[in-house]
Design a protein around this motif. Structure first.
Motif, PDB file in Angstrom:
ATOM      1  N   LEU A  46       0.838  -1.203   0.000  1.00  0.00           N
ATOM      2  CA  LEU A  46       0.000   0.000   0.000  1.00  0.00           C
ATOM      3  C   LEU A  46       0.875   1.257   0.000  1.00  0.00           C
ATOM      4  O   LEU A  46       0.557   2.244  -0.682  1.00  0.00           O
ATOM      5  N   GLY A  47       1.977   1.230   0.745  1.00  0.00           N
ATOM      6  CA  GLY A  47       2.880   2.378   0.780  1.00  0.00           C
ATOM      7  C   GLY A  47       3.474   2.685  -0.582  1.00  0.00           C
ATOM      8  O   GLY A  47       3.557   3.853  -0.988  1.00  0.00           O
ATOM      9  N   VAL A  48       3.882   1.644  -1.294  1.00  0.00           N
ATOM     10  CA  VAL A  48       4.425   1.837  -2.647  1.00  0.00           C
ATOM     11  C   VAL A  48       3.360   2.424  -3.570  1.00  0.00           C
ATOM     12  O   VAL A  48       3.631   3.333  -4.368  1.00  0.00           O
ATOM     13  N   ALA A  49       2.123   1.922  -3.454  1.00  0.00           N
ATOM     14  CA  ALA A  49       1.037   2.412  -4.307  1.00  0.00           C
ATOM     15  C   ALA A  49       0.724   3.881  -4.026  1.00  0.00           C
ATOM     16  O   ALA A  49       0.537   4.680  -4.953  1.00  0.00           O
ATOM     17  N   ILE A  50       0.664   4.247  -2.735  1.00  0.00           N
ATOM     18  CA  ILE A  50       0.376   5.643  -2.375  1.00  0.00           C
ATOM     19  C   ILE A  50       1.496   6.567  -2.869  1.00  0.00           C
ATOM     20  O   ILE A  50       1.243   7.655  -3.404  1.00  0.00           O
ATOM     21  N   ALA A  51       2.739   6.131  -2.686  1.00  0.00           N
ATOM     22  CA  ALA A  51       3.867   6.939  -3.159  1.00  0.00           C
ATOM     23  C   ALA A  51       3.816   7.111  -4.675  1.00  0.00           C
ATOM     24  O   ALA A  51       4.084   8.203  -5.202  1.00  0.00           O
ATOM     25  N   GLY A  52       3.451   6.024  -5.396  1.00  0.00           N
ATOM     26  CA  GLY A  52       3.327   6.127  -6.846  1.00  0.00           C
ATOM     27  C   GLY A  52       2.216   7.079  -7.252  1.00  0.00           C
ATOM     28  O   GLY A  52       2.360   7.857  -8.202  1.00  0.00           O
ATOM     29  N   LEU A  53       1.107   7.045  -6.518  1.00  0.00           N
ATOM     30  CA  LEU A  53      -0.030   7.923  -6.820  1.00  0.00           C
ATOM     31  C   LEU A  53       0.327   9.393  -6.596  1.00  0.00           C
ATOM     32  O   LEU A  53      -0.071  10.264  -7.379  1.00  0.00           O
ATOM     33  N   LEU A  54       1.085   9.674  -5.530  1.00  0.00           N
ATOM     34  CA  LEU A  54       1.421  11.058  -5.183  1.00  0.00           C
ATOM     35  C   LEU A  54       2.763  11.503  -5.759  1.00  0.00           C
ATOM     36  O   LEU A  54       3.239  12.606  -5.442  1.00  0.00           O
ATOM     37  N   ALA A  55       3.407  10.616  -6.560  1.00  0.00           N
ATOM     38  CA  ALA A  55       4.712  10.925  -7.163  1.00  0.00           C
ATOM     39  C   ALA A  55       5.761  11.249  -6.102  1.00  0.00           C
ATOM     40  O   ALA A  55       6.548  12.202  -6.233  1.00  0.00           O
ATOM     41  N   LEU A  56       5.777  10.452  -5.037  1.00  0.00           N
ATOM     42  CA  LEU A  56       6.752  10.613  -3.958  1.00  0.00           C
ATOM     43  C   LEU A  56       7.760   9.470  -4.029  1.00  0.00           C
ATOM     44  O   LEU A  56       7.494   8.435  -4.652  1.00  0.00           O
ATOM     45  N   PRO A  57       8.916   9.621  -3.385  1.00  0.00           N
ATOM     46  CA  PRO A  57       9.834   8.467  -3.290  1.00  0.00           C
ATOM     47  C   PRO A  57       9.131   7.302  -2.587  1.00  0.00           C
ATOM     48  O   PRO A  57       8.369   7.511  -1.634  1.00  0.00           O
ATOM     49  N   PHE A  58       9.415   6.086  -3.063  1.00  0.00           N
ATOM     50  CA  PHE A  58       8.702   4.939  -2.509  1.00  0.00           C
ATOM     51  C   PHE A  58       8.948   4.752  -1.010  1.00  0.00           C
ATOM     52  O   PHE A  58       8.059   4.319  -0.278  1.00  0.00           O
ATOM     53  N   TRP A  59      10.174   5.094  -0.562  1.00  0.00           N
ATOM     54  CA  TRP A  59      10.458   4.875   0.856  1.00  0.00           C
ATOM     55  C   TRP A  59       9.588   5.780   1.741  1.00  0.00           C
ATOM     56  O   TRP A  59       9.281   5.416   2.893  1.00  0.00           O
ATOM     57  N   VAL A  62       6.252   3.887   2.064  1.00  0.00           N
ATOM     58  CA  VAL A  62       6.423   2.687   2.892  1.00  0.00           C
ATOM     59  C   VAL A  62       6.595   3.058   4.360  1.00  0.00           C
ATOM     60  O   VAL A  62       5.973   2.466   5.250  1.00  0.00           O
ATOM     61  N   LEU A  63       7.445   4.059   4.620  1.00  0.00           N
ATOM     62  CA  LEU A  63       7.680   4.469   6.001  1.00  0.00           C
ATOM     63  C   LEU A  63       6.407   5.036   6.625  1.00  0.00           C
ATOM     64  O   LEU A  63       6.108   4.783   7.804  1.00  0.00           O
ATOM     65  N   SER A  64       5.618   5.789   5.850  1.00  0.00           N
ATOM     66  CA  SER A  64       4.372   6.377   6.374  1.00  0.00           C
ATOM     67  C   SER A  64       3.364   5.295   6.742  1.00  0.00           C
ATOM     68  O   SER A  64       2.773   5.329   7.825  1.00  0.00           O
ATOM     69  N   VAL A  65       3.165   4.322   5.840  1.00  0.00           N
ATOM     70  CA  VAL A  65       2.196   3.264   6.121  1.00  0.00           C
ATOM     71  C   VAL A  65       2.678   2.382   7.280  1.00  0.00           C
ATOM     72  O   VAL A  65       1.885   1.989   8.149  1.00  0.00           O
ATOM     73  N   LEU A 179      11.304   0.414  10.525  1.00  0.00           N
ATOM     74  CA  LEU A 179      12.542   0.872   9.882  1.00  0.00           C
ATOM     75  C   LEU A 179      13.129  -0.239   9.017  1.00  0.00           C
ATOM     76  O   LEU A 179      13.587  -0.006   7.888  1.00  0.00           O
ATOM     77  N   PHE A 180      13.078  -1.463   9.522  1.00  0.00           N
ATOM     78  CA  PHE A 180      13.604  -2.599   8.757  1.00  0.00           C
ATOM     79  C   PHE A 180      12.857  -2.785   7.431  1.00  0.00           C
ATOM     80  O   PHE A 180      13.469  -3.098   6.406  1.00  0.00           O
ATOM     81  N   THR A 181      11.536  -2.599   7.433  1.00  0.00           N
ATOM     82  CA  THR A 181      10.773  -2.809   6.199  1.00  0.00           C
ATOM     83  C   THR A 181      11.234  -1.862   5.092  1.00  0.00           C
ATOM     84  O   THR A 181      11.276  -2.234   3.918  1.00  0.00           O
ATOM     85  N   VAL A 182      11.573  -0.635   5.475  1.00  0.00           N
ATOM     86  CA  VAL A 182      12.062   0.325   4.468  1.00  0.00           C
ATOM     87  C   VAL A 182      13.426  -0.118   3.933  1.00  0.00           C
ATOM     88  O   VAL A 182      13.688  -0.081   2.727  1.00  0.00           O
ATOM     89  N   LEU A 183      14.296  -0.569   4.850  1.00  0.00           N
ATOM     90  CA  LEU A 183      15.639  -0.977   4.436  1.00  0.00           C
ATOM     91  C   LEU A 183      15.605  -2.226   3.571  1.00  0.00           C
ATOM     92  O   LEU A 183      16.400  -2.382   2.639  1.00  0.00           O
TER      93      LEU A 183
END
Length: 266
Positions: A46-59, A62-65, A179-183
């Motif tokens: 879901l984090g990757v999808a939201i970042a793609g929708l808002l044109a943000l870096p994927f991390w 991911v970190l927000s979700v 933090l690990f999930t982002v890394l």
């Protein structure tokens, strides 16, 4: 020499990541929270999808979700609600939300495959400084709270009577996991990051006689899995993340069979 130049950054990142996965994986087994890694992994989709929708870096997505999930689980602490049931609820909701959103973003689908299965070989030396800082931060937080985390894993009631705050320590533990999930997103992808935590710790449990030994064995088995998976993926020309996880699984199976045969002979 070409193979060394290709594998060296990825191997270095994998070796550094293990500094965090070994103690985290052991704590997850001791606290019976193995399912939490899968829930976080579903959240990264879901984090990757939201970042793609808002044109943000994927991390950022991911970190927000992941942070939002940690806050939800921390806020829903209630003795009437089993943690595994809450994790199942969040896992299903996050996975469905991520799939629905990705389905609305056709341009994201080609990149999505890479984030689902990871590509450790795509990393280069410029990624390592930021990674090293993040890993040292996570290891430092764990080391600072290690005694409290261990006490809570062994006996939560006794730990509470000694003045250890369970809710605060649970929040710290989940934030380090986030933090690990982002890394791990680039290394093994969202679908396999739980395996990177759990399988080495599970193998280590067959050898260890103390918590310290279990962390050390988990570190050793993870390093073998990373190195073997990297070289195996290049040799066989297959996906790196999947090969790493299968190498770790093979180590567990060999260890279990060898120990069972030893027991039968004695």
């Amino acid at each position: 020499m070409d193979y060394i130049n290709l594998l060296a950054p990825a191997w270095s990142m994998g070796a550094l990541l293990v500094l965090l996965t070994a103690p985290l994986g052991c704590l997850m087994l001791w606290r019976r929270m193995a399912f939490f890694a899968d829930t976080l992994a579903h959240g990264t989709l879901l984090g990757v999808a939201i970042a793609g929708l808002l044109a943000l870096p994927f991390w950022v997505g991911v970190l927000s979700v992941s942070g939002l999930l940690v806050l939800i689980l921390w806020g829903f602490q209630d003795r009437r609600l089993p943690m595994d049931a809450l994790l199942a609820l969040c896992s299903s909701a996050l996975l469905c939300s991520g799939l629905l959103l990705v389905n609305q973003l056709p341009a994201l689908r080609p990149e999505l495959i890479g984030y689902l299965f990871g590509d450790l070989l795509a990393l280069n030396w410029t990624d390592l400084p930021a990674l090293l800082v993040a890993i040292l931060l996570g290891v430092g937080i764990l080391a600072w709270n290690w005694r409290a985390q261990l006490r809570l894993a062994i006996d939560p009631d006794m730990a509470a009577s000694e003045g250890i705050h369970p809710s605060r320590q649970r929040l710290i533990f989940m934030l380090v996991l986030a933090l690990f999930t982002v890394l791990a997103l680039k290394a093994v992808g969202t679908l396999l990051m739980g395996a990177l935590l759990i399988i080495p710790a599970l193998t280590a449990r067959l050898w260890a006689r103390s918590p310290r030994q279990m962390v050390l064995w988990a570190f050793i088995f993870a390093q073998i899995g990373i190195a073997g998976g990297l070289w195996g993926s290049v040799w066989l020309n297959v996906a790196t993340g999947a090969t790493i996880v299968l190498t770790m699984t093979l180590l567990f199976m060999l260890t279990f069979v060898w120990q069972r045969m030893t027991q039968l002979r004695s």
